[in-house]
Design a protein around this motif. Structure first.
Motif, PDB file in Angstrom:
ATOM      1  N   UNK A  57      -6.028  66.788 -15.490  1.00  0.00           N
ATOM      2  CA  UNK A  57      -5.200  67.824 -14.875  1.00  0.00           C
ATOM      3  C   UNK A  57      -4.867  67.465 -13.438  1.00  0.00           C
ATOM      4  N   UNK A  58      -3.623  67.706 -13.045  1.00  0.00           N
ATOM      5  CA  UNK A  58      -3.196  67.460 -11.669  1.00  0.00           C
ATOM      6  C   UNK A  58      -1.989  68.338 -11.365  1.00  0.00           C
ATOM      7  N   UNK A  59      -1.740  68.540 -10.078  1.00  0.00           N
ATOM      8  CA  UNK A  59      -0.572  69.320  -9.658  1.00  0.00           C
ATOM      9  C   UNK A  59       0.471  68.352  -9.129  1.00  0.00           C
ATOM     10  N   UNK A  60       1.690  68.491  -9.617  1.00  0.00           N
ATOM     11  CA  UNK A  60       2.776  67.612  -9.205  1.00  0.00           C
ATOM     12  C   UNK A  60       4.031  68.453  -8.982  1.00  0.00           C
ATOM     13  N   UNK A  61       4.448  68.568  -7.714  1.00  0.00           N
ATOM     14  CA  UNK A  61       5.666  69.293  -7.352  1.00  0.00           C
ATOM     15  C   UNK A  61       5.658  70.720  -7.901  1.00  0.00           C
ATOM     16  N   UNK A  62       4.559  71.388  -7.711  1.00  0.00           N
ATOM     17  CA  UNK A  62       4.475  72.798  -8.097  1.00  0.00           C
ATOM     18  C   UNK A  62       4.207  73.033  -9.565  1.00  0.00           C
ATOM     19  N   UNK A  63       3.844  71.979 -10.294  1.00  0.00           N
ATOM     20  CA  UNK A  63       3.554  72.094 -11.722  1.00  0.00           C
ATOM     21  C   UNK A  63       2.145  71.599 -11.991  1.00  0.00           C
ATOM     22  N   UNK A  64       1.344  72.420 -12.650  1.00  0.00           N
ATOM     23  CA  UNK A  64       0.027  72.001 -13.091  1.00  0.00           C
ATOM     24  C   UNK A  64       0.214  71.256 -14.398  1.00  0.00           C
ATOM     25  N   UNK A  65       0.036  69.935 -14.351  1.00  0.00           N
ATOM     26  CA  UNK A  65       0.229  69.092 -15.523  1.00  0.00           C
ATOM     27  C   UNK A  65      -1.128  68.878 -16.173  1.00  0.00           C
ATOM     28  N   UNK A  66      -1.296  69.449 -17.359  1.00  0.00           N
ATOM     29  CA  UNK A  66      -2.565  69.319 -18.051  1.00  0.00           C
ATOM     30  C   UNK A  66      -2.348  68.502 -19.309  1.00  0.00           C
ATOM     31  N   UNK A  67      -3.037  67.360 -19.382  1.00  0.00           N
ATOM     32  CA  UNK A  67      -2.816  66.394 -20.456  1.00  0.00           C
ATOM     33  C   UNK A  67      -4.026  66.349 -21.385  1.00  0.00           C
ATOM     34  N   UNK A  68      -3.762  66.421 -22.677  1.00  0.00           N
ATOM     35  CA  UNK A  68      -4.790  66.235 -23.707  1.00  0.00           C
ATOM     36  C   UNK A  68      -4.540  64.904 -24.402  1.00  0.00           C
ATOM     37  N   UNK A  69      -5.601  64.148 -24.624  1.00  0.00           N
ATOM     38  CA  UNK A  69      -5.516  62.858 -25.290  1.00  0.00           C
ATOM     39  C   UNK A  69      -6.137  62.958 -26.684  1.00  0.00           C
ATOM     40  N   UNK A  70      -5.775  62.015 -27.537  1.00  0.00           N
ATOM     41  CA  UNK A  70      -6.298  61.967 -28.911  1.00  0.00           C
ATOM     42  C   UNK A  70      -5.953  63.246 -29.682  1.00  0.00           C
ATOM     43  N   UNK A 113       5.950  74.414 -20.461  1.00  0.00           N
ATOM     44  CA  UNK A 113       6.735  73.566 -21.356  1.00  0.00           C
ATOM     45  C   UNK A 113       5.853  72.376 -21.769  1.00  0.00           C
ATOM     46  N   UNK A 114       6.304  71.649 -22.797  1.00  0.00           N
ATOM     47  CA  UNK A 114       5.512  70.542 -23.335  1.00  0.00           C
ATOM     48  C   UNK A 114       6.268  69.234 -23.125  1.00  0.00           C
ATOM     49  N   UNK A 115       5.528  68.209 -22.713  1.00  0.00           N
ATOM     50  CA  UNK A 115       6.087  66.868 -22.577  1.00  0.00           C
ATOM     51  C   UNK A 115       5.197  65.886 -23.337  1.00  0.00           C
ATOM     52  N   UNK A 116       5.791  64.763 -23.712  1.00  0.00           N
ATOM     53  CA  UNK A 116       5.054  63.763 -24.487  1.00  0.00           C
ATOM     54  C   UNK A 116       5.129  62.417 -23.755  1.00  0.00           C
ATOM     55  N   UNK A 117       4.100  62.091 -22.968  1.00  0.00           N
ATOM     56  CA  UNK A 117       4.104  60.797 -22.263  1.00  0.00           C
ATOM     57  C   UNK A 117       4.172  59.635 -23.239  1.00  0.00           C
ATOM     58  N   UNK A 118       4.541  58.481 -22.714  1.00  0.00           N
ATOM     59  CA  UNK A 118       4.686  57.285 -23.539  1.00  0.00           C
ATOM     60  C   UNK A 118       3.312  56.678 -23.824  1.00  0.00           C
ATOM     61  N   UNK A 119       2.517  57.428 -24.551  1.00  0.00           N
ATOM     62  CA  UNK A 119       1.173  56.990 -24.913  1.00  0.00           C
ATOM     63  C   UNK A 119       0.829  57.681 -26.221  1.00  0.00           C
ATOM     64  N   UNK A 120       0.267  56.968 -27.138  1.00  0.00           N
ATOM     65  CA  UNK A 120      -0.015  57.530 -28.462  1.00  0.00           C
ATOM     66  C   UNK A 120      -0.961  58.707 -28.371  1.00  0.00           C
ATOM     67  N   UNK A 121      -0.669  59.733 -29.171  1.00  0.00           N
ATOM     68  CA  UNK A 121      -1.554  60.896 -29.306  1.00  0.00           C
ATOM     69  C   UNK A 121      -1.837  61.585 -27.956  1.00  0.00           C
ATOM     70  N   UNK A 122      -0.805  61.658 -27.163  1.00  0.00           N
ATOM     71  CA  UNK A 122      -0.951  62.250 -25.825  1.00  0.00           C
ATOM     72  C   UNK A 122       0.047  63.393 -25.681  1.00  0.00           C
ATOM     73  N   UNK A 123      -0.439  64.570 -25.244  1.00  0.00           N
ATOM     74  CA  UNK A 123       0.407  65.757 -25.084  1.00  0.00           C
ATOM     75  C   UNK A 123       0.171  66.323 -23.673  1.00  0.00           C
ATOM     76  N   UNK A 124       1.255  66.640 -22.976  1.00  0.00           N
ATOM     77  CA  UNK A 124       1.140  67.174 -21.609  1.00  0.00           C
ATOM     78  C   UNK A 124       1.765  68.562 -21.547  1.00  0.00           C
ATOM     79  N   UNK A 125       1.005  69.505 -21.045  1.00  0.00           N
ATOM     80  CA  UNK A 125       1.470  70.877 -20.885  1.00  0.00           C
ATOM     81  C   UNK A 125       1.856  71.090 -19.423  1.00  0.00           C
ATOM     82  N   UNK A 126       3.151  71.341 -19.197  1.00  0.00           N
ATOM     83  CA  UNK A 126       3.703  71.473 -17.853  1.00  0.00           C
ATOM     84  C   UNK A 126       3.705  72.945 -17.469  1.00  0.00           C
ATOM     85  N   UNK A 127       2.700  73.334 -16.676  1.00  0.00           N
ATOM     86  CA  UNK A 127       2.520  74.736 -16.293  1.00  0.00           C
ATOM     87  C   UNK A 127       3.127  74.964 -14.918  1.00  0.00           C
ATOM     88  N   UNK A 128       4.283  75.592 -14.875  1.00  0.00           N
ATOM     89  CA  UNK A 128       4.945  75.853 -13.599  1.00  0.00           C
ATOM     90  C   UNK A 128       4.190  76.933 -12.837  1.00  0.00           C
TER      91      UNK A 128
END
Length: 1011
Positions: free
Chosen positions: A732-745, A767-782
């Motif tokens: 989890x990290x904050x980037x430009x006012x968005x808490x980006x929480x990433x789950x792997x596997x 909102x949901x984003x999918x980084x360029x990594x297998x089985x990786x999901x990122x939840x973009x919490x504004x």
């Protein structure tokens, strides 16, 4: 500033039965319980008198210029009635007192005329157009000011006759009042291209007139001093071609020049005038002070003239003003240079000029006041805090005794909160004493004697006794009140010797430019017995099928050495030559590569330990290394995290703050490699062996699936709730006012199309984003605001998992103890064997280094916070060594509501420390942003110190994302001005109060997000 005659009013206090004990410089009245730690010397505060009829004459001068020329401040217009004039003067004095000021510099002769009853000069046109004196402003302001405990200095412009301009010249003596000495003696006057008429100081009679004028004032009025401003010979004017228009004093130069260079002659004329005025004043009263407020720049440094590192107008050349001659000649009591610039003014930096004047006056007995540009608060961009910083900076200088502000109107109107700033600045009483011997011999504290500096220049900081001037290689050094100094010196290649000299004592200090000679030992490692040592790898290894393992060790030179793993034995080669040992066995390094067998794709084969054997004659020795296993391409070891706060590293050598968020107990993943004490997980991160346990090899670690995602809140937390069937890695990290929480596997196909966001104080949408990594999901919490983020944790539940975000905290600020229930960790940086940054007193018996200041501030801050109700725990409460790891573990155990680490800054030796200063707040985890801003701002404000921009920096004590944490660099150990203040007594208490106020402000900022 010393007023010996004015002491008759001061000592009348004793007759009234009031006890008054003198305060030392910098000792503010403060909490007597505030800790002083082991700081020495720290002056003690004294008991404040209950009632005073007049301030101590040695008090810090806190003055204001009241200008009458052009009716700037008083009177507001000519021809006012006596009652109106008195009302304006009363208002001026009341406003000055309300702002915390204690001295008025009242302009009584703006242009060869008088705002007092004079036999020499006519009534000022600023006061009356008819020349009638309806009341005596000087007599009235002196009487009323003394009633208010305010001193009065009569401000005189000695040579200006008229106030014309280039657009509207006013140079005709016929327009002057008949009783004006300029009208009676027009031959004494000269016009100039600026449109004004001047008295010519090249004529002895003019100098006599000026001296008689100040004598008249001191004889007839109970003034505390007389001050001249910066107008001597006219400021130069250029013509249309850009050439400077000459001041035509040819006749007087011919009559009185006596063969001198004209520039020298003019300066001598001014010198004679100043000296004559000093002698006239002292002839009437030894106790009335005489000072001058010269233009802020004497000379610009040309490498030889001893001037300041500036690029502005030079009063020495341009207006024939040589205040250094007056100071060294002993015919002024004080100088108040007009340093009307900011710290950031490139051509004339405020701090450079303050240091220059301080150095110039050191040892002369002449005191330094600083004239500040209060009027610029109506023009400077973001002026708030500038004056307070300027005053506090100057307070540390040895020659400084106070400040005078030009711009009464800005004080009256509280422009840009200037008056509020002065009230805070002058909330504590400061009384100056003359410097006394301390017994300190001159010494450079840093860099240490014999240091190697691989740079063209270095700073030197150190200490001396403040009572005598100090010289470095023959040039006088400026110093703080405690005798601390800083210098920036050039280095030649090789040896550089610097000589400090004070009162006949010489001390040398050596710095080498270059790289220090290698201290590596050339000795041969030996063993008293025939043995094998240092087998590597020593940590367990899991390597790929068909790969290899490199084995190394130390064994007796010349021996036959072999390594065995599983059923494979290889001969090891000696890789270096060594000399024979005097006794025992000389050890050499041996190395070999052991090939690994191939395995099935799903197989993990255990090969056992590496065994190394050395043979030489009848001597044999063996040693074991790591256990090794081989992994097929599809095989893995399931591992599970044992404890919360477990590090998951991007690389084996990455430091903890570069990595994933710390993982929670129960997180499970596949280990696909092992070595050097780490497992490499499928997620791509490394975890320490001792942080996880291996599960049964048959236990499956499938990709997790999501059954739902929801955001909701309670009174304490906001939850990002996941319906997960596996305990997966996260970040989890904050980037430009968005808490980006990433789950792997996690199986991306299982991510729900809709995410419910219920009412909460932190997250606006997801909102949901999918980084360029297998089985990786990122939840973009504004987030509603990037600073409205106070840390998060991650926990597994029966239904899945939760990212738990801390909500803003409601605080009752009206309560007696508003921080009741708030748990705070304070960390005093360094300690014990770790001294931190060196200070100017490092090489003395009274040594005070960074660890000492850190602890003193920490203990005082603990007291301040506990008074507000907080529960405070410390990583160290005394001078003990506490490792960084121990401090981090302490934070993980305590899990406070917030953490503050307290430090003092320093810079590389190649940096010029003379203009490096200020408070700096630092954070790493995003949860610390708001806390850092509030604490940094508050500490800087409390110390009247520059605030450097709060910055994100990779810091061990700020890495934990589960609570807000900050590191505050209170000031610079390498700034002698800031160091001086921290040792003055008041600095520690102010820094502590700033930390407490910063915490309060931190919670105040949160309240707007609480619904």
């Amino acid at each position: 500033m010393t007023y010996t005659n004015r002491t008759k009013r001061f000592f009348s206090l004793i007759l009234c039965g009031f006890l008054c004990l003198p305060l030392l410089f910098g000792c503010a009245e403060r909490d007597p319980d505030a800790p002083a730690a082991n700081l020495s010397p720290i002056a003690e505060a004294n008991t404040e008198m209950t009632v005073r009829s007049l301030i101590d004459p040695a008090s810090e001068v806190r003055g204001v210029y009241i200008a009458s020329v052009y009716n700037i401040d008083f009177p507001t217009k000519p021809d006012l009635s006596a009652s109106a004039l008195k009302k304006e003067l009363d208002s001026i004095l009341d406003n000055a007192a309300a702002a915390g000021l204690n001295t008025v510099f009242f302009q009584v002769r703006p242009a060869c005329d008088a705002l007092y009853k004079s036999e020499l000069f006519p009534v000022s046109e600023a006061l009356s157009s008819s020349g009638k004196l309806v009341m005596d402003p000087l007599a009235y302001i002196v009487e009323q000011a003394h009633k208010r405990n305010i001193f009065v200095h009569a401000w005189v412009n000695p040579l200006r006759v008229t106030t014309g301009s280039t657009a509207k010249p006013n140079t005709d003596v016929k327009n002057l009042p008949k009783n004006s000495p300029a009208a009676q003696h027009p031959e004494w006057t000269l016009p100039y291209a600026d449109g004004r008429l001047y008295l010519n100081p090249g004529i002895p009679a003019v100098r006599d007139l000026i001296a008689d004028g100040v004598r008249e004032i001191v004889k007839n009025y109970d003034v505390d001093g007389v001050i001249f401003d910066d107008y001597f010979y006219p400021y130069p004017v250029t013509d249309a071609s850009g050439a400077t228009v000459a001041f035509n004093d040819d006749a007087s130069y011919a009559a009185y020049g006596r063969g001198k260079n004209r520039a020298d002659w003019r300066r001598d004329n001014v010198n004679q005038m100043v000296r004559a005025c000093y002698e006239a004043i002292k002839d009437v009263s030894e106790d009335v002070l005489f000072g001058v407020a010269p233009f802020g720049i004497w000379k610009n440094d040309d490498g030889k003239n001893g001037g300041s590192a500036t690029k502005g107008l030079q009063s020495y050349f341009s207006i024939s003003c040589d205040p250094i001659a007056w100071a060294e000649g002993g015919y002024v009591d004080y100088l108040a240079p007009q340093i009307y610039w900011r710290f950031s003014t490139a051509v004339a930096p405020y701090d450079e000029l303050v240091r220059w004047w301080n150095r110039a006056l050191d040892g002369t007995g002449v005191e330094m006041l600083i004239s500040h540009a209060a009027y610029q608060y109506d023009g400077w961009t973001e002026p708030q805090g500038e004056i307070a910083q300027q005053v506090q900076y100057a307070r540390s200088e040895l020659s400084y005794r106070g400040s005078i502000f030009y711009g009464y109107e800005e004080i009256r109107k509280n422009t840009a909160s200037l008056t509020d700033e002065l009230k805070k600045l002058y909330g504590e009483r400061i009384i100056y004493t003359d410097p006394s011997p301390t017994g300190l011999k001159p010494a450079v504290a840093s860099p240490a004697d014999g240091s190697y500096i691989n740079a063209a220049s270095t700073y030197l900081i150190g200490s001396s006794s403040p009572d005598k001037p100090l010289y470095l290689n023959g040039k006088k050094l400026g110093r703080s009140r405690g005798g601390y100094f800083s210098a920036y010196v050039d280095l030649k290649q090789g040896k550089n010797t610097f000589t400090l000299e004070q009162d006949g004592v010489k001390v040398t200090h050596t710095i080498y430019r270059g790289t220090a000679p290698s201290t590596a030992s050339n000795s041969v490692p030996t063993s008293e017995t025939f043995s094998v040592i240092g087998v590597a790898p020593a940590k367990n290894v899991m390597a790929d099928s068909g790969g290899s393992v490199t084995v190394s060790c130390k064994a007796p030179a010349g021996a036959s050495v072999s390594a065995k793993l599983g059923g494979t034995t290889v001969k090891m080669k000696q890789t270096n030559s060594v000399k024979s040992a005097n006794s025992g066995w000389a050890l050499a390094t041996y190395s070999a590569v052991i090939p690994l067998p191939k395995t099935g794709n799903d197989e993990i084969r255990e090969l056992g330990e590496i065994s190394v054997t050395a043979v030489s004659g009848n001597n044999t020795a063996s040693a074991a290394g790591a256990s090794v296993r081989v992994r097929g391409s599809n095989a893995y070891i399931p591992v599970q995290v044992l404890e919360n706060h477990t590090e998951l590293k991007l690389r084996q050598d990455s430091y903890y703050y570069d990595d994933f968020s710390v993982q929670s107990a129960g997180m499970t993943d596949r280990a696909v490699w092992q070595g050097n004490g780490f497992y490499l997980l499928r997620v791509g991160g490394y975890v320490y062996e001792n942080s996880v346990k291996e599960l049964e090899k048959t236990q499956s670690v499938p990709v997790g699936k999501l059954s739902g995602v929801r955001v909701y809140a309670d009174g304490k937390n906001t939850y990002l709730d996941f319906g997960l069937d596996q305990n997966v890695p996260h970040n989890g990290t904050v980037n430009k006012g968005v808490f980006e929480f990433t789950l792997y596997n996690v199986d991306r196909n299982s991510v729900p199309k809709e995410i419910t966001v219920e009412k909460n104080p932190l997250i606006e949408s997801v909102t949901v984003a999918y980084p360029n990594k297998a089985n990786c999901v990122r939840f973009m919490c504004k987030l509603y605001d990037a600073e409205n983020f106070y840390g998060f944790d991650f926990a597994y539940t029966e239904k899945g998992a939760q990212a738990i975000l801390i909500n803003p905290r409601k605080i009752d600020f009206d309560a007696e103890k508003p921080l009741d229930g708030v748990r705070i960790v304070l960390d005093a940086g360094h300690g014990g064997d770790d001294i931190g940054a060196r200070g100017p007193l490092m090489n003395t018996a009274a040594s005070v280094c960074e660890k000492d200041l850190n602890l003193a501030v920490t203990l005082a801050a603990k007291t301040s916070l506990e008074k507000l109700g907080a529960s405070v725990v410390l990583t160290r409460a005394e001078d003990t060594t506490v490792s960084l790891t121990e401090r981090m573990d302490f934070l993980c155990r305590e899990m406070p509501d917030l953490s503050i680490s307290i430090h003092h800054n320093s810079v590389d030796y190649s940096v010029d420390v003379r203009n490096i200063r200020g408070t700096l707040g630092l954070w790493w985890a995003d949860s610390g942003v708001l806390l850092t801003r509030c604490v940094s701002d508050s500490v800087a404000s409390a110390l009247f110190r520059r605030e450097l921009s709060p910055t994100q920096q990779k810091l061990a004590l700020c890495r934990n994302p589960k609570f807000p944490s900050t590191l505050v660099e209170v000031g610079f150990m390498t700034s002698v001005e800031e160091y001086e203040f921290m040792l003055s007594g008041s600095g520690i208490a102010r820094a502590a109060d700033g930390i407490a106020e910063g915490v309060m402000q931190y919670f105040k900022e949160q309240q707007k997000w609480i619904q």
